[in-house]
Write an enzyme that holds these catalytic residues in place. Structure first.
Site, PDB file in Angstrom:
ATOM      1  N   ASP A  35     -90.440 -25.896-100.912  1.00 53.26           N
ATOM      2  CA  ASP A  35     -89.005 -25.752-100.652  1.00 53.26           C
ATOM      3  C   ASP A  35     -88.295 -27.038-101.073  1.00 53.26           C
ATOM      4  O   ASP A  35     -88.777 -28.150-100.828  1.00 53.26           O
ATOM      5  CB  ASP A  35     -88.768 -25.464 -99.157  1.00 53.26           C
ATOM      6  CG  ASP A  35     -87.370 -24.955 -98.898  1.00 53.26           C
ATOM      7  OD1 ASP A  35     -87.217 -23.762 -98.576  1.00 53.26           O
ATOM      8  OD2 ASP A  35     -86.408 -25.755 -99.027  1.00 53.26           O
ATOM      9  N   ILE A  36     -87.143 -26.885-101.683  1.00 49.43           N
ATOM     10  CA  ILE A  36     -86.387 -28.030-102.205  1.00 49.43           C
ATOM     11  C   ILE A  36     -85.791 -28.876-101.072  1.00 49.43           C
ATOM     12  O   ILE A  36     -85.479 -30.053-101.266  1.00 49.43           O
ATOM     13  CB  ILE A  36     -85.279 -27.514-103.162  1.00 49.43           C
ATOM     14  CG1 ILE A  36     -84.898 -28.565-104.174  1.00 49.43           C
ATOM     15  CG2 ILE A  36     -84.077 -26.991-102.406  1.00 49.43           C
ATOM     16  CD1 ILE A  36     -84.064 -28.007-105.339  1.00 49.43           C
ATOM     17  N   ASN A  93     -86.381 -14.701 -93.464  1.00 46.40           N
ATOM     18  CA  ASN A  93     -85.040 -14.276 -93.080  1.00 46.40           C
ATOM     19  C   ASN A  93     -84.658 -13.030 -93.867  1.00 46.40           C
ATOM     20  O   ASN A  93     -84.828 -12.992 -95.092  1.00 46.40           O
ATOM     21  CB  ASN A  93     -84.038 -15.402 -93.354  1.00 46.40           C
ATOM     22  CG  ASN A  93     -84.254 -16.581 -92.437  1.00 46.40           C
ATOM     23  OD1 ASN A  93     -84.432 -16.412 -91.233  1.00 46.40           O
ATOM     24  ND2 ASN A  93     -84.277 -17.786 -92.989  1.00 46.40           N
ATOM     25  N   GLU A 101     -80.324 -16.849 -97.378  1.00 47.08           N
ATOM     26  CA  GLU A 101     -79.470 -17.457 -98.418  1.00 47.08           C
ATOM     27  C   GLU A 101     -79.828 -16.963 -99.808  1.00 47.08           C
ATOM     28  O   GLU A 101     -78.947 -16.782-100.647  1.00 47.08           O
ATOM     29  CB  GLU A 101     -79.601 -18.983 -98.374  1.00 47.08           C
ATOM     30  CG  GLU A 101     -78.907 -19.616 -97.186  1.00 47.08           C
ATOM     31  CD  GLU A 101     -79.202 -21.107 -97.067  1.00 47.08           C
ATOM     32  OE1 GLU A 101     -79.816 -21.672 -97.991  1.00 47.08           O
ATOM     33  OE2 GLU A 101     -78.824 -21.675 -96.033  1.00 47.08           O
ATOM     34  N   VAL A 102     -81.117 -16.812-100.071  1.00 44.21           N
ATOM     35  CA  VAL A 102     -81.549 -16.417-101.418  1.00 44.21           C
ATOM     36  C   VAL A 102     -82.014 -14.958-101.367  1.00 44.21           C
ATOM     37  O   VAL A 102     -82.950 -14.628-100.634  1.00 44.21           O
ATOM     38  CB  VAL A 102     -82.685 -17.331-101.924  1.00 44.21           C
ATOM     39  CG1 VAL A 102     -83.132 -16.884-103.312  1.00 44.21           C
ATOM     40  CG2 VAL A 102     -82.237 -18.786-101.947  1.00 44.21           C
ATOM     41  N   HIS A 106     -88.679 -14.042 -99.573  1.00 42.20           N
ATOM     42  CA  HIS A 106     -89.508 -15.254 -99.539  1.00 42.20           C
ATOM     43  C   HIS A 106     -90.018 -15.451 -98.132  1.00 42.20           C
ATOM     44  O   HIS A 106     -89.313 -15.172 -97.157  1.00 42.20           O
ATOM     45  CB  HIS A 106     -88.742 -16.487-100.016  1.00 42.20           C
ATOM     46  CG  HIS A 106     -87.373 -16.647 -99.424  1.00 42.20           C
ATOM     47  ND1 HIS A 106     -86.293 -15.875 -99.805  1.00 42.20           N
ATOM     48  CD2 HIS A 106     -86.911 -17.481 -98.458  1.00 42.20           C
ATOM     49  CE1 HIS A 106     -85.231 -16.241 -99.122  1.00 42.20           C
ATOM     50  NE2 HIS A 106     -85.581 -17.201 -98.277  1.00 42.20           N
ATOM     51  N   HIS A 108     -91.357 -18.324 -95.678  1.00 39.10           N
ATOM     52  CA  HIS A 108     -91.470 -19.764 -95.454  1.00 39.10           C
ATOM     53  C   HIS A 108     -92.795 -20.032 -94.741  1.00 39.10           C
ATOM     54  O   HIS A 108     -93.141 -19.333 -93.777  1.00 39.10           O
ATOM     55  CB  HIS A 108     -90.360 -20.260 -94.521  1.00 39.10           C
ATOM     56  CG  HIS A 108     -88.955 -20.099 -95.034  1.00 39.10           C
ATOM     57  ND1 HIS A 108     -88.232 -21.132 -95.579  1.00 39.10           N
ATOM     58  CD2 HIS A 108     -88.136 -19.014 -95.069  1.00 39.10           C
ATOM     59  CE1 HIS A 108     -87.015 -20.701 -95.919  1.00 39.10           C
ATOM     60  NE2 HIS A 108     -86.941 -19.422 -95.610  1.00 39.10           N
TER      61      HIS A 108
HETATM   62  P1  AMP Z   1     -83.341 -18.593 -96.632  1.00 37.40           P
HETATM   63  O1  AMP Z   1     -82.217 -19.154 -95.817  1.00 37.40           O
HETATM   64  O2  AMP Z   1     -84.456 -18.020 -95.803  1.00 37.40           O
HETATM   65  O3  AMP Z   1     -82.835 -17.641 -97.695  1.00 37.40           O
HETATM   66  O4  AMP Z   1     -84.024 -19.821 -97.370  1.00 37.40           O
HETATM   67  C1  AMP Z   1     -83.765 -20.202 -98.674  1.00 37.40           C
HETATM   68  C2  AMP Z   1     -84.593 -21.436 -98.922  1.00 37.40           C
HETATM   69  O5  AMP Z   1     -84.667 -21.648-100.319  1.00 37.40           O
HETATM   70  C3  AMP Z   1     -84.019 -22.710 -98.307  1.00 37.40           C
HETATM   71  O6  AMP Z   1     -85.001 -23.276 -97.431  1.00 37.40           O
HETATM   72  C4  AMP Z   1     -83.732 -23.600 -99.518  1.00 37.40           C
HETATM   73  O7  AMP Z   1     -83.978 -24.962 -99.270  1.00 37.40           O
HETATM   74  C5  AMP Z   1     -84.680 -23.030-100.555  1.00 37.40           C
HETATM   75  N1  AMP Z   1     -84.302 -23.237-101.941  1.00 37.40           N
HETATM   76  C6  AMP Z   1     -83.105 -22.973-102.521  1.00 37.40           C
HETATM   77  N2  AMP Z   1     -83.142 -23.253-103.839  1.00 37.40           N
HETATM   78  C7  AMP Z   1     -84.404 -23.691-104.100  1.00 37.40           C
HETATM   79  C8  AMP Z   1     -85.075 -24.145-105.278  1.00 37.40           C
HETATM   80  N3  AMP Z   1     -84.449 -24.213-106.464  1.00 37.40           N
HETATM   81  N4  AMP Z   1     -86.371 -24.530-105.173  1.00 37.40           N
HETATM   82  C9  AMP Z   1     -87.002 -24.474-103.980  1.00 37.40           C
HETATM   83  N5  AMP Z   1     -86.428 -24.056-102.834  1.00 37.40           N
HETATM   84  C10 AMP Z   1     -85.148 -23.683-102.891  1.00 37.40           C
END
Ligand code: AMP
Length: 122
Positions: A35-36, A93, A101-102, A106, A108
């Site tokens: 994770d970034i 999530n 968010e994405v 995914h 975690h």
């Molecule tokens: P969520 O809120 O569960 O959708 O988590 C999205 C996660 O993606 C967050 O923990 C971010 O830090 C992570 N994230 C977003 N962009 C990147 C990226 N380019 N590389 C790695 N992790 C990312």
């Protein structure tokens, strides 16, 4: 109704190699990378290679092989990080109430410290 997958989300772009990631492992069905913005000493994301918005979408549409492939990868990542003992937490999530968010499924994987309570109080 099935959610619409956005093919330009950041994890789709990582899967296509358009933006870099710190790769941990890759299999036929899954990709794992750091994770970034890590929330624990170990914070790895494990994603399916297929186009699935979230766990709701994945659990409804993915093949048995994709489902097995994703969860095998999660276990392997955690073991590889040395987290099977003393332990780790997985979290995914799904949707707005969970603050996803994405919009690409995914999982975690958090480890490396005491992880505190399971969820914040509402
Ligand atoms: P969520 O809120 O569960 O959708 O988590 C999205 C996660 O993606 C967050 O923990 C971010 O830090 C992570 N994230 C977003 N962009 C990147 C990226 N380019 N590389 C790695 N992790 C990312």
């Amino acid at each position: 109704m099935a959610k619409t997958y956005d093919p330009n989300n950041v994890f789709a772009r990582i899967l296509r190699g358009e933006i870099p990631c710190k790769k941990v492992m890759e299999t036929e069905h899954a990709l794992a990378f750091h994770d970034i913005n890590p929330q624990a000493p170990t914070h790895i994301l494990v994603i399916p290679k297929g186009a699935y918005v979230d766990m709701d979408d994945f659990s409804a549409r993915a093949t048995e092989a994709e489902i097995a492939g994703l969860f095998r990868a999660v276990g392997e990542v955690a073991r590889g990080a040395g987290a099977a003992e003393p332990g780790y937490r997985i979290l995914s999530n799904c949707g707005e109430d969970a603050n996803q968010e994405v919009p690409h499924l995914h999982i975690h994987v958090f480890a490396g410290r005491r992880l505190g309570p399971m969820i914040t109080k509402g």
